[in-house]
Design a protein around this motif. Sequence first.
Motif, PDB file in Angstrom:
ATOM      1  N   VAL A 281      70.741  -5.098  17.316  1.00  0.00           N
ATOM      2  CA  VAL A 281      69.313  -5.377  17.412  1.00  0.00           C
ATOM      3  C   VAL A 281      68.902  -5.528  18.874  1.00  0.00           C
ATOM      4  O   VAL A 281      67.856  -5.018  19.291  1.00  0.00           O
ATOM      5  N   ARG A 282      69.714  -6.192  19.663  1.00  0.00           N
ATOM      6  CA  ARG A 282      69.392  -6.355  21.083  1.00  0.00           C
ATOM      7  C   ARG A 282      69.312  -5.011  21.788  1.00  0.00           C
ATOM      8  O   ARG A 282      68.436  -4.796  22.636  1.00  0.00           O
ATOM      9  N   ALA A 283      70.217  -4.103  21.449  1.00  0.00           N
ATOM     10  CA  ALA A 283      70.192  -2.769  22.058  1.00  0.00           C
ATOM     11  C   ALA A 283      68.924  -2.017  21.658  1.00  0.00           C
ATOM     12  O   ALA A 283      68.315  -1.311  22.484  1.00  0.00           O
ATOM     13  N   LEU A 284      68.497  -2.176  20.411  1.00  0.00           N
ATOM     14  CA  LEU A 284      67.262  -1.525  19.966  1.00  0.00           C
ATOM     15  C   LEU A 284      66.051  -2.113  20.673  1.00  0.00           C
ATOM     16  O   LEU A 284      65.104  -1.388  21.007  1.00  0.00           O
ATOM     17  N   ARG A 285      66.055  -3.406  20.909  1.00  0.00           N
ATOM     18  CA  ARG A 285      64.958  -4.023  21.674  1.00  0.00           C
ATOM     19  C   ARG A 285      64.880  -3.412  23.071  1.00  0.00           C
ATOM     20  O   ARG A 285      63.800  -3.090  23.566  1.00  0.00           O
ATOM     21  N   ARG A 286      66.030  -3.269  23.720  1.00  0.00           N
ATOM     22  CA  ARG A 286      66.038  -2.689  25.067  1.00  0.00           C
ATOM     23  C   ARG A 286      65.541  -1.255  25.039  1.00  0.00           C
ATOM     24  O   ARG A 286      64.754  -0.839  25.896  1.00  0.00           O
ATOM     25  N   GLU A 287      65.982  -0.499  24.064  1.00  0.00           N
ATOM     26  CA  GLU A 287      65.547   0.893  23.961  1.00  0.00           C
ATOM     27  C   GLU A 287      64.050   0.986  23.706  1.00  0.00           C
ATOM     28  O   GLU A 287      63.373   1.885  24.222  1.00  0.00           O
ATOM     29  N   ASN A 288      63.527   0.063  22.923  1.00  0.00           N
ATOM     30  CA  ASN A 288      62.111   0.081  22.591  1.00  0.00           C
ATOM     31  C   ASN A 288      61.230  -0.095  23.823  1.00  0.00           C
ATOM     32  O   ASN A 288      60.106   0.408  23.862  1.00  0.00           O
ATOM     33  N   LEU A 289      61.729  -0.809  24.830  1.00  0.00           N
ATOM     34  CA  LEU A 289      60.939  -1.084  26.032  1.00  0.00           C
ATOM     35  C   LEU A 289      61.261  -0.149  27.195  1.00  0.00           C
ATOM     36  O   LEU A 289      60.557  -0.176  28.217  1.00  0.00           O
ATOM     37  N   ALA A 290      62.289   0.657  27.060  1.00  0.00           N
ATOM     38  CA  ALA A 290      62.739   1.500  28.174  1.00  0.00           C
ATOM     39  C   ALA A 290      61.639   2.470  28.605  1.00  0.00           C
ATOM     40  O   ALA A 290      60.984   3.098  27.785  1.00  0.00           O
ATOM     41  N   GLY A 291      61.433   2.563  29.930  1.00  0.00           N
ATOM     42  CA  GLY A 291      60.504   3.526  30.481  1.00  0.00           C
ATOM     43  C   GLY A 291      59.049   3.128  30.462  1.00  0.00           C
ATOM     44  O   GLY A 291      58.193   3.904  30.884  1.00  0.00           O
TER      45      GLY A 291
END
Length: 212
Positions: A28-38
């Motif tokens: 879930v933490r990795a998905l949170r980071r991906e969601n905000l990337a860029g």
Amino acid sequence: MTTATATLDNRFFARVWPIVASHETEAVRALRRENLAGLSGRVLEVGAGIGTNFLNYPQSVRQVVAMEPESRLAARARVAAAAAPVPIVLTNQTVEQFSADEPFDAVVCSLVLCSVQDPVLVLQQLYTLLRRDGELRYLEHVASAGLRGRLQRFADATVWPRFLGNCHTHRDTERAIRDAGFEVLTSRREWTLPAWSPMPVSELLLGRARRP
């Protein structure tokens, strides 16, 4: 920076959610980071909770306006905002109450569309708050199929929304996003708990949509 006193009072959920958020799986933490990337420019975050996303915002973001109407969660978010790498402005308003002087470059929804009373209405309001070609980034609970879908429907009809901040696990979130006028650019489902887990929130939807 913070606006006036928060407008919702959900004592039980405000006790439970910080524990849940602080024990999220690495998936879930990795998905949170991906969601905000860029992301860049001005960002509106809906349902900030205790500020779990704040440390993940890239420095290309000029400002985040973060909504959290529950007073106890807002107090925790205020502490998280002080340590964030980008400026965070906290507001107590809900989406339905909120207005802005200028449109946002992006809107972020993380595990929040499951809990609003009318997802399409909320998404339509978010649509108006975005600039043309602005992005909606979402990481949300989503309706599963088969046995888990039946479990979700049972949970939604009984105690789950009552005790977990009105969370409804069996919502067709992507359809609601399209119905609100957004064009979905990318979308995928991810399992964040083992397939045998009895939890109705094991499957998440990660995606990006834009305002045409």
